[in-house]
Design an enzyme around this catalytic site. Structure first.
Site, PDB file in Angstrom:
ATOM      1  N   GLU A   1       0.844  -1.196   0.000  1.00 54.15           N
ATOM      2  CA  GLU A   1       0.000   0.000   0.000  1.00 54.15           C
ATOM      3  C   GLU A   1       0.876   1.240   0.000  1.00 54.15           C
ATOM      4  O   GLU A   1       1.788   1.349   0.811  1.00 54.15           O
ATOM      5  CB  GLU A   1      -0.866   0.081   1.265  1.00 54.15           C
ATOM      6  CG  GLU A   1      -2.047  -0.827   1.258  1.00 54.15           C
ATOM      7  CD  GLU A   1      -2.934  -0.630   2.489  1.00 54.15           C
ATOM      8  OE1 GLU A   1      -2.879   0.444   3.115  1.00 54.15           O
ATOM      9  OE2 GLU A   1      -3.661  -1.560   2.814  1.00 54.15           O
TER      10      GLU A   1
HETATM   11  C1  NOJ Z   1      -4.366   1.302   5.288  1.00 55.00           C
HETATM   12  C2  NOJ Z   1      -5.542   0.378   5.175  1.00 55.00           C
HETATM   13  O1  NOJ Z   1      -5.074  -0.916   5.012  1.00 55.00           O
HETATM   14  C3  NOJ Z   1      -6.458   0.728   4.019  1.00 55.00           C
HETATM   15  O2  NOJ Z   1      -7.589  -0.077   4.109  1.00 55.00           O
HETATM   16  C4  NOJ Z   1      -6.779   2.202   4.046  1.00 55.00           C
HETATM   17  O3  NOJ Z   1      -7.702   2.549   3.049  1.00 55.00           O
HETATM   18  C5  NOJ Z   1      -5.480   2.970   3.873  1.00 55.00           C
HETATM   19  N1  NOJ Z   1      -4.611   2.670   5.004  1.00 55.00           N
HETATM   20  C6  NOJ Z   1      -5.660   4.473   3.838  1.00 55.00           C
HETATM   21  O4  NOJ Z   1      -6.060   4.928   5.077  1.00 55.00           O
END
Ligand code: NOJ
EC number: 3.2.1.21
Length: 562
Positions: A406
């Site tokens: 991410e």
């Molecule tokens: C981490 C989380 O895993 C994800 O679900 C979320 O949308 C993002 N952070 C942004 O806050």
């Protein structure tokens, strides 16, 4: 040199603190990634699927939490969200168009096990949904990277056992994971057990901002984390013993962490505070998994504070020697989520003011007002922190294989400008720092932009948009519109990095040129929405009325004749 002092994760207070000029600003590095580097985008089940009670799906803790008034911004729910359950084929076309190598998504546990328990009922319709999704990804040469737990615990497990407060969850989660390996493992080769366990523990069981909304200050998060770590290890061993030789896949965990930089790099107390910040964040999970036990500094701080509070034992649970060796080494790759950075300074929290995970750390978090923060209040764009975090992982955990699971930035809901130059800049600079880390010798194999679509941003509802694609949530069909960053990310992917200055500079210009037509389409959307309403509500209502009136008229006619 103003710096803001953050008193809790979400509220920011101004404080005049000076930091000697640092070496943060470094030059852009032109170059490419190794051949085979994997580019992707991510999502999670509750944030995108919708269809919350369709085809036999059970209720999750997020379905229950979002139904409680006042928990989510504007009382939004993920009931329909992006309608990903119905639109996955369209979404795969978007991925294909971007030439993504992988797609990271999560499996909703209650969609395939409605009560949470494998021996009670397996929902074949839920299995079919993920089967179809996986098959279609593979047909399009997109590798699925599958998260088993992205926060949507079956509600019945919460009600019956208290969720992650209860050690029995280790076995229930293992049963669920085993079912996924059995049904999908012939095609899925990258498994992530947990997404961001820090959030599950701290926001779910300490601050209560996330489901299940418990505020068990000073103990709840540590207990939840303890069971999550054990559950992760058990699932890794299950895969290793039962499936690995046949399926030849990998099992990892996805940890999210900010980078923590000492406010004053010449002050030992700030250096130690910054170290504590990271150890209480990522080290809490990574150290047991890579090195066999909690970080020493966590054991010392929580242990000492628990003693001062008159407790007989530390609030941080203890792993037995057998558990330590069982947990150590249970990670084939590390998934890394990273968004932002904090300055950190030492701040003493005397005991007696109430124990909490936050006060156990004895530190304060600060941010530089110069850092851009286009969307979420907590998310400042600080690209250089990414390289430092990647290097920290390399040195602390023996240079593991890393997939960035991410990374991305949001804008506020009201923002309907698809020419998102702030996001292009964020991606460009963060990905560039990752490239520098790779040159430093960090073993990064892939990068996942968060997120493919705007989606349900947990307690912030739909008010923060992280997507490469804009989703018009006002419209029933939830249409997707590409933001300029789609074009920009596509160029990074097709060049496998940043070939040269002239070319990279032209990308942004070209992306902005194409996004103005999407802006026009989006602006016309209320009209489309209006037409949808006409066809879906007005036309059927008028037709039904006509039929009824004709029937009444006919009855009168017939009566007259008789
Ligand atoms: C981490 C989380 O895993 C994800 O679900 C979320 O949308 C993002 N952070 C942004 O806050």
């Amino acid at each position: 040199c103003d710096v803001f002092w953050i008193i809790d994760v979400k509220s920011v207070i101004k404080l005049g603190v000076c930091r000697p000029p640092g070496n943060e600003k470094s030059s852009f590095y032109y170059g490419t990634f190794p051949t085979g580097f994997s580019w992707g985008a991510g999502s999670s089940a509750y944030q995108t699927e919708g269809a919350w009670n369709i085809d036999g799906k059970g209720m999750s803790i997020w379905d229950a939490f979002a139904r409680k008034k006042g928990k989510i911004f504007s009382n939004d729910t993920g009931d329909s969200s992006c309608e990903g359950y119905y639109k996955y084929k369209d979404d795969i076309s978007l991925m294909k168009d971007m030439k993504l190598n992988h797609y990271r998504f999560s499996i909703s546990w209650p969609r395939i096990l409605p009560s949470g328990l494998k021996n009670e009922h397996i929902n074949e319709k839920g299995i079919k949904y993920y089967d179809d999704l996986i098959n279609m990804l593979l047909e399009n040469k997109i590798t699925p990277i599958v998260t088993l737990y992205h926060w949507d615990l079956p509600q019945l497990l919460q009600e019956k056992y208290g969720g992650w407060q209860n050690g029995s969850m280790v076995n229930h989660f293992n049963d669920f994971a085993n079912l996924c390996f059995e049904r999908f493992g012939n095609r899925v080769k990258y498994w992530i057990t947990f997404n961001n366990p820090w959030s599950i523990a701290v926001e779910g069981y300490e601050t209560g901002e996330h489901a299940p909304g418990l505020k068990l200050k000073g103990t709840g998060a540590y207990k939840a984390a303890h069971h999550i770590i054990k559950a992760h290890a058990k699932v890794w061993h299950t895969y290793d013993m039962q499936w690995r030789s046949k399926q030849k896949g990998l099992v990892g965990i996805s940890l999210t962490a900010d980078w923590g930089e000492p406010v004053d790099i010449t002050n030992q107390r700030d250096i130690e505070a910054a170290e504590r910040y990271i150890q209480f964040y990522m080290g809490w999970f990574a150290t047991p998994i890579f090195n066999g036990d909690y970080p020493q500094v966590m054991k010392d701080y929580v242990g000492t504070k628990s003693g001062q509070q008159g407790l007989g034992a530390s609030r941080l649970p203890v792993f037995s020697p057998q558990e330590k060796s069982y947990i150590k080494g249970t990670c084939d790759f590390l998934g890394l989520g990273h968004f932002t950075t904090r300055y950190v300074t030492m701040k003493n929290y005397p005991s007696g003011l109430g124990d909490s995970y936050f006060s156990d750390r004895d530190l304060a978090e600060l941010v530089d007002p110069q850092w851009p923060d286009p969307g979420s209040e907590w998310l400042y764009s600080v690209p250089w922190g990414f390289r430092r975090l990647l290097n920290f992982v390399k040195t602390q955990y023996g240079n593991p294989m890393i997939y960035v699971t991410e990374n991305g930035v949001s804008e506020k809901m009201q923002c309907t400008d698809l020419c998102d130059d702030w996001r292009m800049k964020y991606f460009k600079d963060y990905i560039n720092e990752m490239l520098k880390a790779l040159k430093d010798g960090v073993n990064v194999k892939g990068y996942t932009a968060w997120s493919l679509l705007d989606n349900f941003e947990w307690d912030e509802g739909f008010s923060e948009r992280f997507g490469l694609y804009y989703v018009d949530f006002r419209s029933k069909n939830k249409p997707r519109y590409p933001k300029a960053s789609v074009q920009f990310y596509k160029r990074i992917i097709s060049s496998n990095g940043f070939p040269n200055q002239r070319e990279v500079e032209s990308w942004k210009r070209k992306a902005v040129e194409t996004c103005s037509s999407s802006n026009q389409l989006l602006a016309a959307d209320p009209l489309i929405g209006h037409m949808e309403m006409v066809t879906e509500i007005v036309v059927p209502t008028v037709c039904t009325l006509c039929i009824l009136l004709s029937a009444v008229f006919l009855m009168f006619l017939l009566r007259g004749r008789l």
